[in-house]
Design an enzyme around this catalytic site. Structure first.
Site, PDB file in Angstrom:
ATOM      1  CB  CYS A 137      -0.921  -0.012   1.220  1.00 45.72           C
ATOM      2  SG  CYS A 137      -1.647   1.577   1.639  1.00 45.72           S
ATOM      3  N   GLY A 138       0.675   2.117  -1.013  1.00 47.44           N
ATOM      4  CA  GLY A 138       1.461   3.342  -1.123  1.00 47.44           C
ATOM      5  C   GLY A 138       1.251   4.293   0.037  1.00 47.44           C
ATOM      6  CG  HIS A 139      -2.497   6.197   0.739  1.00 48.98           C
ATOM      7  ND1 HIS A 139      -1.984   7.330   0.159  1.00 48.98           N
ATOM      8  CD2 HIS A 139      -3.683   5.961   0.115  1.00 48.98           C
ATOM      9  CE1 HIS A 139      -2.817   7.774  -0.770  1.00 48.98           C
ATOM     10  NE2 HIS A 139      -3.853   6.945  -0.826  1.00 48.98           N
ATOM     11  CB  CYS A 140       0.825   1.357   4.242  1.00 44.15           C
ATOM     12  SG  CYS A 140      -0.922   0.882   4.248  1.00 44.15           S
TER      13      CYS A 140
END
Length: 492
Positions: free
Chosen positions: A59-62
């Site tokens: 996950c990029g946001h993670c």
């Protein structure tokens, strides 16, 4: 009070990724606890307060959150608040048990009870929020601790009240409502105020504001909303929600470079100060959030100015064909406040022909079609890019044919190209959104069932005033689940 904000950008690289790391160096041990099926329940039970991130490694946001989360974990460890994470690609049962549907999902567990965290995803925001959670709604403070307490967060509210004051109950009630946002304290005497009252300490503008004498729950709430935001600040993911929560109209000045930002700053801030408590003013970086101007019915041409009523969603763009001057800005602001300026309504042209089974609704014919009290109306609010909407389209077309020529109207509304009328009693949060209005009623009913022909027809049959006998062929495939896609916006 819940605050919610979009993902903040981070630029801190992990030490282990830096070029030239010596082989003998060992990476710093993480202060973030790893939780899974074996230790999740025990860890939650053992800690009165704990912050937990449910994430996926891809996950990029993670990934963007990770370095900020590490910093927060280290700082919170110093005050005894643990920070943990759960890898949902491994610990699928734990994540399913807690209703995780997207990444990252952050939860605060207090006495074992989870609540969703929707605040800033930067270290200082996470730390500030968790410190507030660790405190009572109102902290008893002494004179020798006042200076330290009053600077412990960006905004701190201190009641100056004797122990037997009935106003302590009012302060406690407001503090519980805003405990996620601000730190509250109470003291018997305070050199900053004579007698009883409230002092709001802040790390911006004039530094503090006084609410002297008697106050009510309403006046205290209004006082906090008015003075807890700067006279004029730059808006972004970390403070957007606080402006939404204020309930005041929000005036945006869009700039694309430092010269544009400073050109009107002195005069703009003078207007903002004059209208303090009536309207909030902010700077907004158009290079990051330019698409937000389109949401206000502005062209992406800078600088630009627009106002939005955060409660109704009404939009008031400053005419970009006229001069962008402080005089015009002030005139627009006053017009919005006194109601003399009409909101801008974005609308596609009204179709010359509208005789298809599914009626096309735009802003300028919404009331004629959707609010025709003689008819039952089912309306889909969609976006052209929305995958779920595309899947629904052929089913929705079939439903339209079933009711063609009847007093049951099947309609659709492109919510990316049209604004809802300002008095519409709802706002669109995701696509597709389907609502139903019974003939003779002004109330809307949400449709949240499966998006199959059979289920939607059944819903209409059960709710419509007018009756149409519809036969639906037996369904051969699984019904479409009622998923929605969030509205595309620019991270505010």
């Amino acid at each position: 009070m819940r605050l919610s904000a979009a993902v903040a950008l981070v630029g801190l690289a992990a030490t282990s990724m830096m070029a030239g790391v010596r082989a003998e160096e060992t990476p710093k041990a993480s202060d973030v606890l790893d939780l899974g099926a074996k230790n999740f329940s025990d860890t939650i039970k053992e800690n009165k307060l704990i912050l937990v991130e449910f994430y996926a490694p891809w996950c990029g946001h993670c990934k963007a959150l990770a370095p900020e989360y590490e910093i927060a974990a280290t700082q919170l460890k110093e005050v005894g608040i643990p920070v943990a994470k759960v890898d949902c690609t491994v610990e699928t049962d734990v994540c399913k048990d807690h209703g995780v549907q997207g990444y990252p999902t952050i939860m605060v567990f207090r006495d074992g009870q989870p609540t969703s965290y929707g605040g800033p995803r930067k270290a200082d925001g996470l730390v500030s929020f968790m410190k507030k959670k660790s405190l009572p709604a109102v902290s008893e403070i002494t004179t020798d601790k006042l200076a330290e307490f009053s600077t412990s967060d960006k905004v701190v509210i201190v009641g100056v009240l004797p122990k037997d004051s009935k106003k302590r109950a009012t302060l406690e009630k407001v503090a519980k409502a805003y405990s996620d946002d601000f730190i509250f304290g109470v003291i018997e005497e305070n050199p900053d105020i004579k007698g009883e009252g409230i002092v709001l300490y802040k790390k911006f503008d004039e530094g503090k504001n006084l609410l002297e004498g008697d106050f009510t729950e309403e006046s205290l709430t209004e006082f906090i909303k008015t003075y807890s935001v700067p006279i004029m600040d730059e808006i972004g993911p970390d403070n957007y929600a606080s402006y939404m929560e204020s309930g005041l109209p929000l005036a945006y000045y869009f700039f694309s470079n430092e010269e544009q930002r400073t050109k009107y700053s002195a005069d703009l801030e003078a207007v903002a100060k004059e209208l303090k408590g009536k309207m909030n003013f902010v700077y907004i970086d158009a290079t990051k959030f330019g698409a937000h101007a389109v949401n206000l019915n502005l062209k992406e041409s800078w600088p630009a100015f627009g106002i939005q009523n955060v409660d109704s969603g009404a939009k008031f763009p400053l005419d970009q064909e006229s001069e962008l001057s402080v005089e015009n800005i002030k005139t627009l602001a006053q017009g919005v406040l006194d109601g003399s300026v009409k909101p801008s309504i974005k609308s596609e042209p009204i179709p010359e022909k509208n005789d298809e089974p599914v009626k096309v609704v735009v802003a300028n014919n919404y009331k004629d079609i959707v609010e025709d009290l003689d008819k039952d109306v089912l309306i889909e609010f969609y976006a052209p890019w929305c995958g779920h909407c595309k899947n629904l389209a052929p089913i929705y077309e079939k439903i339209g044919k079933h009711y063609e020529g009847s007093n049951i109207v099947i309609a659709k509304f492109d919510a990316t190209a049209n604004d809802l009328p300002v008095d519409t009693p709802f706002q669109i949060q995701g696509f597709p959104t389907i609502k139903f209005r019974k003939a003779g009623s002004t109330d809307y009913i949400d449709y949240d069932g499966n998006r199959s022909e059979e289920d939607i027809v059944s819903f209409i049959t059960n709710n419509a005033v007018h009756k149409v006998d519809v036969k639906v062929e037996e369904q051969k495939s699984a019904p479409a689940e009622p998923e929605t896609e969030d509205i595309e916006h620019d991270e505010l």
